[in-house]
Design a protein around this motif. Sequence first.
Motif, short mmCIF file in Angstrom:
data_model
loop_
_atom_site.label_atom_id
_atom_site.label_comp_id
_atom_site.label_asym_id
_atom_site.label_seq_id
_atom_site.Cartn_x
_atom_site.Cartn_y
_atom_site.Cartn_z
N ASN A 1 0.84 -1.20 0.00
CA ASN A 1 0.00 0.00 0.00
C ASN A 1 0.87 1.25 0.00
O ASN A 1 1.99 1.26 0.52
N TRP A 2 0.30 2.30 -0.57
CA TRP A 2 0.90 3.62 -0.53
C TRP A 2 0.20 4.47 0.54
O TRP A 2 -1.02 4.41 0.69
N MET A 3 0.97 5.23 1.27
CA MET A 3 0.42 6.30 2.11
C MET A 3 1.17 7.57 1.74
O MET A 3 2.41 7.60 1.76
N ILE A 4 0.42 8.61 1.39
CA ILE A 4 1.05 9.83 0.88
C ILE A 4 0.59 11.03 1.70
O ILE A 4 -0.61 11.20 1.96
N ASN A 5 1.53 11.83 2.10
CA ASN A 5 1.25 13.14 2.70
C ASN A 5 1.50 14.20 1.66
O ASN A 5 2.52 14.16 0.96
N ALA A 6 0.59 15.14 1.56
CA ALA A 6 0.75 16.25 0.62
C ALA A 6 0.64 17.57 1.37
O ALA A 6 -0.31 17.79 2.11
N PHE A 7 1.63 18.44 1.17
CA PHE A 7 1.59 19.80 1.69
C PHE A 7 1.30 20.72 0.51
O PHE A 7 2.16 20.90 -0.37
N LYS A 8 0.10 21.26 0.47
CA LYS A 8 -0.33 21.99 -0.72
C LYS A 8 0.37 23.34 -0.84
O LYS A 8 0.68 24.00 0.15
N LYS A 9 0.58 23.73 -2.07
CA LYS A 9 1.18 25.03 -2.32
C LYS A 9 0.18 26.13 -1.98
O LYS A 9 -1.03 25.92 -1.94
N GLY B 1 -2.41 23.25 5.24
CA GLY B 1 -2.29 22.71 3.89
C GLY B 1 -1.96 21.24 3.84
O GLY B 1 -1.65 20.71 2.76
N LEU B 2 -1.99 20.53 4.98
CA LEU B 2 -1.61 19.13 5.01
C LEU B 2 -2.79 18.22 4.64
O LEU B 2 -3.85 18.29 5.24
N TYR B 3 -2.56 17.35 3.64
CA TYR B 3 -3.56 16.38 3.21
C TYR B 3 -2.93 14.99 3.25
O TYR B 3 -1.73 14.82 2.99
N ASN B 4 -3.74 13.97 3.57
CA ASN B 4 -3.29 12.58 3.56
C ASN B 4 -4.15 11.77 2.61
O ASN B 4 -5.35 12.05 2.43
N VAL C 1 -3.80 13.32 -8.44
CA VAL C 1 -4.05 14.71 -8.06
C VAL C 1 -4.83 14.74 -6.76
O VAL C 1 -5.44 13.76 -6.34
N ILE C 2 -4.79 15.89 -6.10
CA ILE C 2 -5.51 16.04 -4.83
C ILE C 2 -6.98 16.27 -5.13
O ILE C 2 -7.37 17.29 -5.69
N ASN D 1 -8.15 16.25 4.45
CA ASN D 1 -7.49 17.41 5.04
C ASN D 1 -7.23 17.15 6.53
O ASN D 1 -8.10 16.69 7.26
N GLU D 2 -6.03 17.48 6.98
CA GLU D 2 -5.61 17.16 8.34
C GLU D 2 -5.44 18.41 9.22
O GLU D 2 -4.57 18.45 10.07
N THR D 3 -6.25 19.43 9.00
CA THR D 3 -6.17 20.61 9.87
C THR D 3 -6.40 20.18 11.31
O THR D 3 -7.35 19.48 11.62
N ASP D 4 -5.49 20.61 12.20
CA ASP D 4 -5.48 20.01 13.54
C ASP D 4 -5.40 21.02 14.66
O ASP D 4 -4.78 20.77 15.68
#
Length: 846
Positions: A470-478, A562-565, A574-575, A581-584
């Motif tokens: 499996n893939w797990m990806i964190n994305a920090f959006k521009k 801007g953190l997405y998982n 693509v997102i 969204n991981e707003t915390d």
Amino acid sequence: MRKPYQIYSIFCCLLFPIYIQAKDVQDEKKHQDNKEVLTEENKEDNKKEVMVVKAKFNSNPIASQPELITSEEIRTGTMGNGNITDILKTLPSIQVSNSSNNGNQQGEIKPSKVTIHGASSYQNNFMLDGISFNNDIDPSNPNDDITATRINSDEQGLYIDSRLIDNVKVYDKNIPVEYGGFTGGVIDVTGRRWKYTTGGSVYYNTTRSAWNKIHTDKRVDFSPTQNTSNRPNRFQPHYKKENFGGWFESGITDNLGFVFSASRKESDISSYAYRGEAIILDSSNEIADIEAAGGYKDQTRTSNNYLSKFSWYMTDNTYLDWSVNYSNYQDYSFSANVANSGFKTNHTGIGSSLQLTSQQDLGELELTTGYQVLEDKRKDDQKYYVSYRYENWIEQDENFEKQSGGIGDLKTKQKNTELKGKFTFTPINWGNTIHQPKSGFEFKKTNASYIRNKDFFRYNFVNYNDVWKNWMINAFKKGTYSADYKNYALYADDTITYHRLTLQPGIRVDYDNFVKNYNVAPRIATTYDLFGTKQTNLIAGYNRYYGRTMMGYALYGAQNGGLYNCYGCKPGDVIDDKWINETDFEGLNHLSTPYSDEINFGIEQKILDTLWKFEYVHRNSRDEVVSKPKYARSSVRKFDNTGKSEHNSFAISVTNPEKWKIATTENTLKASIIWEKNQSNTPKVGYAHYDAAGGRINKDYVYYNGKVIKASKLPATDFNLPLRFNLELTTAFPDYDLSIYNQFQWHAQRSQAVRYESSYKWDPDKGQLARYDREDFGSTFRWDVKMLWKPSFAYGANMSLEVNNLLNKRNVTDRYNYGVDANGNPIILNSYDIGRQFWMQIGYDF
């Protein structure tokens, strides 16, 4: 608003009518005696004599006088890397962070973190020529821990070289009303000013690891191969540092001149870049194997400083200073366990200030305006991170992980506009009292931005025994997130002298548009000449100080917003709706400004040719910002103002204002002994510290040294030297053009609260508690020496030798966690102060 504040406001409003009614202005001759004017004879002597600029009115009583370090003291004393904080460490009110004394990282050249009377290191107000140069976006980082959402920056927006300045004033108690934005103290730097002369100075300064006896814990392999991706700078066994620069001053016309100063610091740290098998993503976003060349290469540090000041003496009573300052720090680091992990950080500050000072019969007017741009920027060698982890449930020897990449490009920018005005009235007689009112205003606007120019992805692929992948990806959006912050301040005080009593009541009112509170800070200092001989003075004061700007919290939302998982996504997706969204966080819009209440008293006693000071300072700090889980097992952090601290200190110091002449020598002495105790329920590790507990944490209590105690009674986790002694002795040998400076520092044995691996303790009555252990440290002793030789026959040439820790004492300054042992217990190692270290410098004055 409380009634005491109303009383103070009414009192201060009465200052000006009182002054207008009192027409008995002091004799003009006394006014002129405060100035030193260049004589015609000096002018004709090729302007070789120095003109000292008109002395500013001194409206502060003895109780409010700062600690002063002059350029001559800086030059003759030890200075290490030459940063401002390096020359403050022996002041009674100053403590340096344990991490700043780390002998493992002597290749670093950044400023040390300091506390004043136990406050957070980022709650000091750093100023240059009347303008603050604080970094308010993300000024505090507990160590060299590197993260994707933060740039490892510093409290200071400019890294000023102490060799290039005129003096430093440190206000640590009874701080005058014109200063705000701190709960610790004020570090006020004054740049060099043209003094009707032409001349200058240049220097070259160096040290290296071969000149340093480095003490390390024998249980660790002290090698750069042990540096990791989140701590790429932990061990630095090989380094070389070189500093060079100087200053030059000259006149342009009879009344207009300038000073230009420049310096450069360089450090090359031999480190190890990852060598071996790794992976990357190919052009089709598929995993591809590579062989990383790696091996030994240098991490680098450079710091450049340029300071210039134009001075125009418009009249005998009015002068104008225009300063332009530029500071740039660059850092290139990489990890020993991750391929292609190099990244470059750049810390830049550029600013300009204009300061007008005019002295007239009525008083002194000072107007200051300034503009600054502070920027932190990080760029990665590889613009993404990818890891491949294989786990064999049966044959664990076959488990492996391959990885490559950095932590993401990132930029923060801070723009400051500042306008200040202050008027200090000439002392006047009114009845049996002498009054010297003072009033002023401040306006500061800050625009801050958190900028990510492109999406940053962290790709993590897991293969469990070829059965489940499996893939797990964190994305920090521009994106760009900006916030504005405006602060307004008005203040007034009056220095009242009645026979042997001097009283300085004052008040400062601040308002900002982020917290949206009126912060009212009463301040009062008093001095009493006990016998009317000016030999014995009793000092006391009560003051409130409100903390620095809350800009760091205003921008915190940008760091994690801007953190997405995505679980099950693949590189290149693509997102969209699959991403979470991981707003915390929450609570940032309901914060109050931290503040500290201070009570102090002391005695100043002149004995023969010495000045003795006995000082006690007590501070209660409240409304400090903390973050905690919103509810049980929540990943959402909530910010509030439940943090509080307490500080008590007692200091005895002695100096000789006039040099002692013994035989053919001239001697200057400074000595102090300090007892200090700090307690806090708030870790001093940053604006946004978070305890990522698995369950609810009871913030009112902690588990410390086998007992449940109130969190407010927890001993300090840093800056924790309860008893220390400092002695500085400078001996000049005029017949030999030689001076020898000796600095002795002794720290008593101590205990300190520490927390390793975010450990916890469950208590049946109090619930889940943060667990702290007690670490005991023995006493330490350090003797630093500097010899400066400036032979008269050398026409300005000079050289110096600086030896730190002359006796090569093995001083333990801290302990740190270094992984776990075979049983899963944390491995705790000693961190040592520097061993014997040599600095060499050559220079030329002209």
